[in-house]
Design a protein around this motif. Structure first.
Motif, mmCIF file in Angstrom:
data_model
loop_
_atom_site.group_PDB
_atom_site.id
_atom_site.type_symbol
_atom_site.label_atom_id
_atom_site.label_comp_id
_atom_site.label_asym_id
_atom_site.label_seq_id
_atom_site.Cartn_x
_atom_site.Cartn_y
_atom_site.Cartn_z
ATOM 1 N N GLN A 82 -5.473 -1.767 3.542
ATOM 2 C CA GLN A 82 -4.778 -1.624 2.268
ATOM 3 C C GLN A 82 -3.504 -0.809 2.426
ATOM 4 O O GLN A 82 -2.478 -1.110 1.802
ATOM 5 C CB GLN A 82 -5.709 -0.985 1.246
ATOM 6 C CG GLN A 82 -6.875 -1.869 0.838
ATOM 7 C CD GLN A 82 -7.859 -1.165 -0.088
ATOM 8 O OE1 GLN A 82 -7.837 0.059 -0.220
ATOM 9 N NE2 GLN A 82 -8.719 -1.935 -0.720
ATOM 10 N N ALA A 85 -0.949 -3.107 4.058
ATOM 11 C CA ALA A 85 -0.482 -4.127 3.118
ATOM 12 C C ALA A 85 0.472 -3.529 2.097
ATOM 13 O O ALA A 85 1.468 -4.151 1.714
ATOM 14 C CB ALA A 85 -1.677 -4.774 2.424
ATOM 15 N N ASP A 89 4.362 -4.998 2.390
ATOM 16 C CA ASP A 89 4.605 -6.051 1.410
ATOM 17 C C ASP A 89 5.100 -5.429 0.111
ATOM 18 O O ASP A 89 4.388 -5.414 -0.888
ATOM 19 C CB ASP A 89 3.321 -6.846 1.168
ATOM 20 C CG ASP A 89 3.566 -8.090 0.320
ATOM 21 O OD1 ASP A 89 4.741 -8.444 0.144
ATOM 22 O OD2 ASP A 89 2.596 -8.681 -0.159
ATOM 23 N N TRP A 299 -9.377 -9.474 3.186
ATOM 24 C CA TRP A 299 -8.054 -8.891 3.405
ATOM 25 C C TRP A 299 -7.423 -9.426 4.684
ATOM 26 O O TRP A 299 -6.208 -9.644 4.739
ATOM 27 C CB TRP A 299 -8.153 -7.369 3.444
ATOM 28 C CG TRP A 299 -8.154 -6.754 2.087
ATOM 29 C CD1 TRP A 299 -9.208 -6.647 1.219
ATOM 30 C CD2 TRP A 299 -7.031 -6.186 1.406
ATOM 31 N NE1 TRP A 299 -8.817 -6.043 0.054
ATOM 32 C CE2 TRP A 299 -7.491 -5.740 0.145
ATOM 33 C CE3 TRP A 299 -5.704 -5.992 1.750
ATOM 34 C CZ2 TRP A 299 -6.645 -5.129 -0.778
ATOM 35 C CZ3 TRP A 299 -4.853 -5.375 0.833
ATOM 36 C CH2 TRP A 299 -5.325 -4.956 -0.414
ATOM 37 N N THR A 303 -3.734 -11.188 5.021
ATOM 38 C CA THR A 303 -2.631 -10.430 5.606
ATOM 39 C C THR A 303 -2.287 -10.833 7.026
ATOM 40 O O THR A 303 -1.145 -10.600 7.468
ATOM 41 C CB THR A 303 -2.962 -8.922 5.603
ATOM 42 O OG1 THR A 303 -4.180 -8.683 6.327
ATOM 43 C CG2 THR A 303 -3.127 -8.415 4.172
#
Length: 311
Positions: A82, A85, A89, A299, A303
């Motif tokens: 997380q 990401a 992003d 995830w 990703t």
């Protein structure tokens, strides 16, 4: 690579996040083989003794999964994914720019408990910390309850707009949705690389009619979180019946509400794993570890970009 196993690119993403060594004087079996065994069992729902021989002794796979569920290893891997990401992003679902708000979606799903999930001993499990990374254990609490469907467990979750699970709480199956809004939202912690507090206050929260209550709306208003929660018909009728004393109707954006389907799609992804759709784990902390391991796969699928094949 076989069916239900991690690809090379996905494995490289998490390999450095796993513990380096086992107990003093010994060496753990290959991590990749064990992780693939855990994911195979989560996807197919087979009993641990029925794992294929290519994953090694089933006791090794189970004990590694149990240990990592207890000490928070699975959770640390998910947290790191997380963080990356969020940093890589900036225009995506975790965006913090001024043009796009960070919205989360809340819902719950019931997981029918298999008969193998019942009968856990009423004593603290091994290696489970009372506080910290693992799920706190309380006597007699294994997140199992009786509802109309029988012995069930309920998962209350937050998902982002890309249908990825952010955080969740597991409760007995008879637990209502509305009281769980605040506990689930308070568990939201998106950490960052470097200094700074974790991000814990989204710009908007979307939910269905089950979360429409005066207490929930007041709680979200105090935290300056925009609300898109449908109002049930009985609350609308009660407000109209009271006249001016009923107050103004809460704001509701139908365009925003359509995007709430992201949490439904997240549940659909999660329940492709049969060990999530049906709970087979006796202990709540092991089932929570199963949820975390499968969330890592969700995830990774979102990703990790697989290298394209050259002709």
């Amino acid at each position: 690579m076989r069916r239900h196993e991690l690809t090379d690119a996905q494995w490289r993403k998490i390999a450095s996040l796993l513990p380096a060594n086992g107990r003093p004087g010994g060496q753990w079996a290959d991590h990749r083989t064990v992780v693939n065994g855990v994911l195979f069992r989560a996807r197919t729902g087979v009993p641990w003794p029925d794992l294929p021989e290519r994953y090694g002794p089933w006791q090794t796979v189970y004990e590694r999964h149990r240990r990592w569920s207890a000490d928070g290893t699975w959770q640390r891997i998910l947290t790191e994914l997380q963080i990356e990401a969020d940093a890589a992003d900036p225009d995506g679902a975790l965006a913090r720019d001024l043009e796009r708000e960070w919205a989360v979606n809340i819902d719950s799903t019931s997981c029918r408990a298999h008969q193998h999930a019942a009968g856990a001993r009423h004593r603290p499990p091994r290696d489970v910390p009372q506080k910290g990374a693992g799920r706190e254990w309380r006597p007699g609490d294994e997140a199992l309850g009786r509802s109309r469907g029988g012995l069930t467990c309920k998962v209350h979750l937050l998902a982002d707009d890309r249908a990825r699970p952010l955080t969740w709480q597991i409760t007995p199956g008879q637990q209502a949705d509305s009281p769980m809004l605040a506990p689930v939202l308070e568990g939201l912690r998106i950490r960052r690389h470097g200094p700074g507090r974790p991000r814990s206050r989204p710009d908007r929260l979307r939910g269905d009619k089950a979360y429409s209550s005066r207490a929930n709306r007041s709680y979200l208003r105090r935290r300056n979180i925009k609300t898109t929660i449908a109002e049930p018909a009985d609350q609308q009728a009660n407000r109209r019946r009271r006249g001016r004393a009923g107050g103004r109707p809460p704001g509701f954006d139908t365009t925003q509400y359509r995007q709430r389907n992201a949490v439904e799609r997240c549940v659909s992804k999660w329940k492709q794993f049969r060990a999530v759709a049906t709970r087979y784990d006796k202990r709540a902390y092991i089932f929570d570890g199963t949820l975390t391991a499968t969330a890592i796969v969700i995830w990774l699928h979102d990703t990790v970009q697989e290298p394209s094949e050259t002709p």
